[in-house]
Enzyme design. Structure first.
Site, PDB file in Angstrom:
ATOM      1  N   LYS A 115      39.415 -77.329 -23.600  1.00  0.00           N
ATOM      2  CA  LYS A 115      38.037 -77.524 -23.133  1.00  0.00           C
ATOM      3  C   LYS A 115      37.435 -78.806 -23.674  1.00  0.00           C
ATOM      4  CE  LYS A 115      36.818 -73.027 -21.552  1.00  0.00           C
ATOM      5  NZ  LYS A 115      35.900 -71.923 -21.421  1.00  0.00           N
ATOM      6  N   LYS A 207      45.014 -72.226 -14.467  1.00  0.00           N
ATOM      7  CA  LYS A 207      44.385 -70.937 -14.169  1.00  0.00           C
ATOM      8  C   LYS A 207      43.142 -71.125 -13.292  1.00  0.00           C
ATOM      9  CE  LYS A 207      41.054 -70.083 -17.822  1.00  0.00           C
ATOM     10  NZ  LYS A 207      40.227 -69.048 -18.365  1.00  0.00           N
ATOM     11  N   LYS A 210      36.084 -71.176 -13.640  1.00  0.00           N
ATOM     12  CA  LYS A 210      34.733 -71.437 -13.132  1.00  0.00           C
ATOM     13  C   LYS A 210      34.429 -72.911 -13.126  1.00  0.00           C
ATOM     14  CE  LYS A 210      32.830 -67.415 -15.531  1.00  0.00           C
ATOM     15  NZ  LYS A 210      32.981 -67.327 -16.982  1.00  0.00           N
TER      16      LYS A 210
END
Ligand code: AQP
Length: 346
Positions: A115, A207, A210
Site C-alpha cells: 500500500k 486481487k 477497492k
C-alpha cells in the site's frame, strides 16, 4: 488452562467500492457463523482514515458497509453491528499494543509495503500501525475466531504474536489478579471457503480491490445488472478454450478466477463447473456467469440501496451495536489496565 468463550469478530473498511471479493471472501461468510457463535461485525472507520477520506464520503461509506452487512443476511439483533470509532476501547488498546508489538514485526507486513509503494515517507503513521489496531479490534472482545480473506492472514499472525507476548510479559500479574493463565486468546483465522482470494477482472495476478483505478477490475455490490454483465463480458481471458479439469487452470489466472467466482456464486465445486463448460469458449461461459452474478448479486445491491435510503434506521442499528460492543469491551479494558499497572480502573 483458562477457557475463553468462543466469539467471532471481523470488520470491513468503509472506503467505498465494496466489491465481490469483499462479499465472497468475507461478508457472505459472516452470515452462517451467526448460528454457531456470538458475533461482532464492525465497520472499521478508524482503519479507513489511515488514508485520506473525504468526511461526507466516509459517512456515506460507513452506512454503505452497514447496509451490505444487513442486505447479505447479518441480523443486527443476533450479531453486534457497529462502527469502530464509537467504541473507545479499540484506540486505547491499540496504544497499549503499540508498546507490546516490536518494530521488526511491523516491518515485515507485506500489505503495508504494497500500500505504501514508493511513497513510503509520505504515508500516514496510521497506515504503518494498521495491524496493531487490528489486533486491538479483535482482542478488545477477546475474540477467538476471525473470518477474513487470505490477504489478512499475516495480520492475524501478528495479532497472535501480540496476544502471546502480552500473556507472557504480564503472566505473573495476570495470575496475581486471578485472571487465569492466559488473558488473551490466540485468535484463529477462518480463511477457508470457495473464494478466499478473488482476483481483478483485468489482471488475474492482482486481487480484486477497492482502490484499483479501473472500475472494470471489480464488480461492486451496488452495480446494476447492465454493469455486472458488461464487466464480466469485458473480463480479461486467454485465447484457449476452458479446460475440462481443474488442473488445466494452472498458469491461467484469469480463467481460474472466473471459474472460482462461478463456483462460489453457484455453490458447486470448480470441477463441476468445468464438467459443464470445459472445452467450450469463454463467451458462452461468460454469458452464463453474467446471468448467475446478476441473479445472486442483484437482489443484494437492490436491498442495500433500499436500506441506504433510510439513514435513521442504519444509524440506529449502529448506535445500538456500539452500546452492546462497549458493554463487552469495557470490562476487558478495566482488566487490561489493571494488568498493566494503571491504577484507578478496577
Ligand atoms: N479480493 C479479495 N478476495 C477475497 N477477500 C477479500 N477481501 C478484500 N479483498 C478481497 C476481504 O474483505 C474483507 C474486508 O477488507 P477491507 O475492506 O477491510 O480491506 P482490504 O482487504 O484492504 O480490501 P480491499 O478491497 O483490497 O481494499 P483496498 O483496495 O483499499 O486494499 C477482509 O476480510 C479482506 O480479507
Amino acid at each position: 488452562m483458562t477457557t475463553i468463550a468462543p466469539r467471532v469478530f471481523s470488520g470491513v473498511q468503509p472506503t467505498g467500492n465494496l466489491h465481490l471479493g469483499n462479499y465472497l471472501g468475507a461478508i457472505r461468510r459472516f452470515v452462517p457463523l451467526q448460528d454457531q457463535y456470538d458475533c461482532l461485525y464492525c465497520v472499521v472507520d478508524l482503519h479507513a482514515i489511515t488514508v485520506w477520506q473525504d468526511p461526507a464520503e466516509l459517512a456515506r461509506n460507513i452506512r454503505e458497509v452497514t447496509a451490505a452487512y444487513l442486505a447479505s443476511g447479518i441480523d443486527p439483533r443476533r450479531s453486534i453491528v457497529f462502527n469502530q470509532s464509537q467504541v473507545s476501547a479499540h484506540a486505547e488498546l491499540a496504544w497499549i499494543f503499540n508498546c507490546v508489538a516490536r518494530l521488526g514485526w511491523l516491518n515485515r507486513m507485506t500489505q503495508f509495503k504494497e500500500k505504501a509503494g514508493k511513497d513510503r515517507e509520505n504515508v500516514s503513521v496510521g497506515l504503518y500501525d494498521y495491524p496493531v489496531l487490528m489486533a486491538a479490534d479483535i482482542l478488545a472482545y477477546r475474540a477467538t475466531h476471525v473470518p477474513v480473506g487470505e490477504d489478512q492472514k499475516q495480520h492475524l499472525e501478528l495479532t497472535r504474536d501480540i496476544a502471546q507476548k502480552f500473556n507472557v510479559d504480564f503472566g505473573p500479574r495476570i495470575a496475581e489478579l486471578g485472571l487465569g493463565d492466559a488473558f488473551f486468546p490466540l485468535a484463529e483465522p477462518l480463511i477457508q471457503g470457495p473464494a478466499p482470494r478473488v482476483m481483478s477482472l483485468r489482471d488475474g495476478s492482482k486481487k480484486m480491490s477497492k482502490s484499483d483505478p479501473s472500475d472494470n477490475s471489480r464488480i461492486t455490490l451496488t452495480d446494476d445488472a447492465d454493469a455486472i454483465s458488461s464487466k464480466i463480458r469485458k473480463a480479461k481471458t486467454d485465447s484457449e478454450a476452458l479446460p475440462s479439469e481443474v488442473a488445466g487452470l494452472d498458469g491461467r489466472p484469469e480463467a481460474e478466477n472466473l471459474v472460482t467466482i462461478f463456483a462460489a456464486l453457484s455453490g458447486i465445486e470448480r470441477a463441476d463447473v468445468l464438467k459443464d463448460f470445459g472445452g467450450g469458449n469463454f463467451s458462452t461461459f461468460k454469458s452464463a456467469l453474467a446471468d448467475l452474478a446478476v441473479a445472486k448479486m442483484g437482489p443484494i445491491g437492490a436491498e442495500m440501496k433500499r436500506l441506504m435510503a433510510d439513514e435513521a434506521h442504519i444509524d440506529g442499528v449502529l448506535r445500538d451495536g456500539a452500546e452492546r460492543a462497549n458493554a463487552i469491551a469495557e470490562p476487558v479494558m478495566r482488566d487490561v489496565k489493571a494488568i498493566v499497572g494503571f491504577i484507578g480502573s478496577r
